[in-house]
Design a protein around this motif. Structure first.
Motif, PDB file in Angstrom:
ATOM      1  N   THR A  96     -56.355  86.469  90.774  1.00  0.00           N
ATOM      2  CA  THR A  96     -56.545  85.395  89.812  1.00  0.00           C
ATOM      3  C   THR A  96     -57.874  84.727  90.139  1.00  0.00           C
ATOM      4  OG1 THR A  96     -54.176  85.054  89.613  1.00  0.00           O
ATOM      5  CG2 THR A  96     -55.585  83.276  88.880  1.00  0.00           C
ATOM      6  N   VAL A  97     -58.723  84.586  89.122  1.00  0.00           N
ATOM      7  CA  VAL A  97     -60.064  84.033  89.316  1.00  0.00           C
ATOM      8  C   VAL A  97     -60.342  82.940  88.296  1.00  0.00           C
ATOM      9  CG1 VAL A  97     -60.998  86.181  90.267  1.00  0.00           C
ATOM     10  CG2 VAL A  97     -61.133  85.760  87.825  1.00  0.00           C
ATOM     11  N   MET A  98     -61.409  82.206  88.538  1.00  0.00           N
ATOM     12  CA  MET A  98     -61.888  81.205  87.592  1.00  0.00           C
ATOM     13  C   MET A  98     -63.139  81.787  86.925  1.00  0.00           C
ATOM     14  SD  MET A  98     -59.698  78.840  87.994  1.00  0.00           S
ATOM     15  CE  MET A  98     -60.184  77.226  87.518  1.00  0.00           C
ATOM     16  N   LEU A  99     -63.052  82.015  85.609  1.00  0.00           N
ATOM     17  CA  LEU A  99     -64.198  82.544  84.866  1.00  0.00           C
ATOM     18  C   LEU A  99     -64.909  81.394  84.169  1.00  0.00           C
ATOM     19  CD1 LEU A  99     -62.818  85.848  83.311  1.00  0.00           C
ATOM     20  CD2 LEU A  99     -64.123  85.528  85.405  1.00  0.00           C
ATOM     21  N   CYS A 100     -66.212  81.428  84.205  1.00  0.00           N
ATOM     22  CA  CYS A 100     -67.051  80.358  83.668  1.00  0.00           C
ATOM     23  C   CYS A 100     -66.850  80.197  82.167  1.00  0.00           C
ATOM     24  CB  CYS A 100     -68.513  80.662  83.961  1.00  0.00           C
ATOM     25  SG  CYS A 100     -69.648  79.426  83.305  1.00  0.00           S
ATOM     26  N   ALA A 101     -66.755  78.932  81.735  1.00  0.00           N
ATOM     27  CA  ALA A 101     -66.640  78.621  80.316  1.00  0.00           C
ATOM     28  C   ALA A 101     -67.857  77.849  79.818  1.00  0.00           C
ATOM     29  CB  ALA A 101     -65.385  77.808  80.049  1.00  0.00           C
ATOM     30  N   CYS A 102     -68.574  77.192  80.733  1.00  0.00           N
ATOM     31  CA  CYS A 102     -69.748  76.409  80.318  1.00  0.00           C
ATOM     32  C   CYS A 102     -70.976  77.293  80.116  1.00  0.00           C
ATOM     33  CB  CYS A 102     -70.040  75.303  81.321  1.00  0.00           C
ATOM     34  SG  CYS A 102     -70.741  75.860  82.891  1.00  0.00           S
ATOM     35  N   LYS A 103     -70.908  78.527  80.568  1.00  0.00           N
ATOM     36  CA  LYS A 103     -71.960  79.546  80.418  1.00  0.00           C
ATOM     37  C   LYS A 103     -73.233  79.212  81.180  1.00  0.00           C
ATOM     38  CE  LYS A 103     -69.006  81.384  77.686  1.00  0.00           C
ATOM     39  NZ  LYS A 103     -68.055  82.290  78.236  1.00  0.00           N
ATOM     40  N   GLN A 104     -73.151  78.345  82.198  1.00  0.00           N
ATOM     41  CA  GLN A 104     -74.310  77.963  83.005  1.00  0.00           C
ATOM     42  C   GLN A 104     -74.258  78.534  84.424  1.00  0.00           C
ATOM     43  OE1 GLN A 104     -76.836  76.251  81.523  1.00  0.00           O
ATOM     44  NE2 GLN A 104     -75.577  76.513  79.700  1.00  0.00           N
ATOM     45  N   THR A 105     -73.247  79.303  84.749  1.00  0.00           N
ATOM     46  CA  THR A 105     -73.074  79.826  86.105  1.00  0.00           C
ATOM     47  C   THR A 105     -74.218  80.746  86.509  1.00  0.00           C
ATOM     48  OG1 THR A 105     -71.550  80.961  87.587  1.00  0.00           O
ATOM     49  CG2 THR A 105     -71.659  81.782  85.335  1.00  0.00           C
ATOM     50  N   LYS A 106     -74.515  80.728  87.794  1.00  0.00           N
ATOM     51  CA  LYS A 106     -75.510  81.656  88.358  1.00  0.00           C
ATOM     52  C   LYS A 106     -74.812  82.869  88.959  1.00  0.00           C
ATOM     53  CE  LYS A 106     -78.980  78.770  87.777  1.00  0.00           C
ATOM     54  NZ  LYS A 106     -78.962  78.404  86.393  1.00  0.00           N
ATOM     55  N   ASN A 107     -73.462  82.855  88.948  1.00  0.00           N
ATOM     56  CA  ASN A 107     -72.656  83.929  89.519  1.00  0.00           C
ATOM     57  C   ASN A 107     -71.751  84.531  88.434  1.00  0.00           C
ATOM     58  OD1 ASN A 107     -71.496  85.567  91.477  1.00  0.00           O
ATOM     59  ND2 ASN A 107     -69.971  84.043  92.043  1.00  0.00           N
ATOM     60  N   ALA A 108     -72.330  84.840  87.289  1.00  0.00           N
ATOM     61  CA  ALA A 108     -71.547  85.313  86.145  1.00  0.00           C
ATOM     62  C   ALA A 108     -70.738  86.544  86.504  1.00  0.00           C
ATOM     63  CB  ALA A 108     -72.477  85.622  84.980  1.00  0.00           C
ATOM     64  N   ASP A 112     -69.194  78.880  89.335  1.00  0.00           N
ATOM     65  CA  ASP A 112     -69.855  78.451  90.572  1.00  0.00           C
ATOM     66  C   ASP A 112     -69.947  76.931  90.660  1.00  0.00           C
ATOM     67  OD1 ASP A 112     -71.822  77.808  88.741  1.00  0.00           O
ATOM     68  OD2 ASP A 112     -73.404  78.960  89.712  1.00  0.00           O
ATOM     69  N   GLY A 113     -69.228  76.234  89.767  1.00  0.00           N
ATOM     70  CA  GLY A 113     -69.239  74.773  89.777  1.00  0.00           C
ATOM     71  C   GLY A 113     -70.289  74.156  88.877  1.00  0.00           C
ATOM     72  N   SER A 114     -71.014  74.957  88.126  1.00  0.00           N
ATOM     73  CA  SER A 114     -72.058  74.439  87.234  1.00  0.00           C
ATOM     74  C   SER A 114     -71.502  73.497  86.184  1.00  0.00           C
ATOM     75  CB  SER A 114     -72.780  75.590  86.526  1.00  0.00           C
ATOM     76  OG  SER A 114     -73.432  76.402  87.451  1.00  0.00           O
ATOM     77  N   HIS A 115     -70.211  73.630  85.864  1.00  0.00           N
ATOM     78  CA  HIS A 115     -69.622  72.778  84.838  1.00  0.00           C
ATOM     79  C   HIS A 115     -69.652  71.307  85.242  1.00  0.00           C
ATOM     80  CE1 HIS A 115     -66.264  73.971  87.450  1.00  0.00           C
ATOM     81  NE2 HIS A 115     -65.734  72.772  87.179  1.00  0.00           N
ATOM     82  N   PHE A 116     -69.684  71.010  86.546  1.00  0.00           N
ATOM     83  CA  PHE A 116     -69.776  69.616  86.980  1.00  0.00           C
ATOM     84  C   PHE A 116     -71.099  69.005  86.521  1.00  0.00           C
ATOM     85  CE2 PHE A 116     -66.733  71.146  90.275  1.00  0.00           C
ATOM     86  CZ  PHE A 116     -65.666  70.363  89.864  1.00  0.00           C
TER      87      PHE A 116
END
Length: 132
Positions: A96-108, A112-116
């Protein structure tokens, strides 16, 4: 229009007879703003998606943000953002993983916490709007 033609129009359900003509407004090219295609990803959500992935199964993560099947691609990028392709990946084990929704991640495609940062920027914009 005489009484007989009015009665026929009412019986036949002709609503066109009773409508007032709508004014035609001129369209100026300076007034029309149009965004045909997106060149930057749009945030699908502010928080990441928690997803259970299966080992060996191939996935396509939506990188443009236009998919209706977030966080996965449904092909919306073909019309909405042709310059942004989905990221295809195959996990090596079930997890189970967390997939980026804000589309700003550097680890696509992983969060990676970019949503903060995105949430903070939205908060700053809303506070500036209150104090104007």
């Amino acid at each position: 229009m005489n009484a007989a033609s009015l009665a026929v129009a009412v019986r036949s359900g002709c609503s066109q007879t009773f409508r007032r003509p709508q004014p035609v407004l001129p369209v100026y090219s300076a007034m029309v703003q149009c965004c045909l295609m997106s060149t930057q990803p749009v945030p699908a959500a502010r928080l990441p998606y928690r997803v259970k992935l299966s080992a060996g199964k191939r996935y396509a993560w939506c990188a443009c943000g236009h998919s209706k099947k977030q966080p996965f691609c449904d092909g919306a990028h073909r019309t909405e953002a042709p310059s942004i392709s989905p990221l295809r990946f195959t996990p090596d084990k079930d997890r189970t993983v967390m997939l980026c929704a804000c589309k700003q991640t550097k680890n696509a495609p992983y969060c990676d916490g970019s949503h903060f940062k995105v949430i903070f920027q939205d908060l700053v914009k809303s506070v500036k709007g209150v104090f104007k």
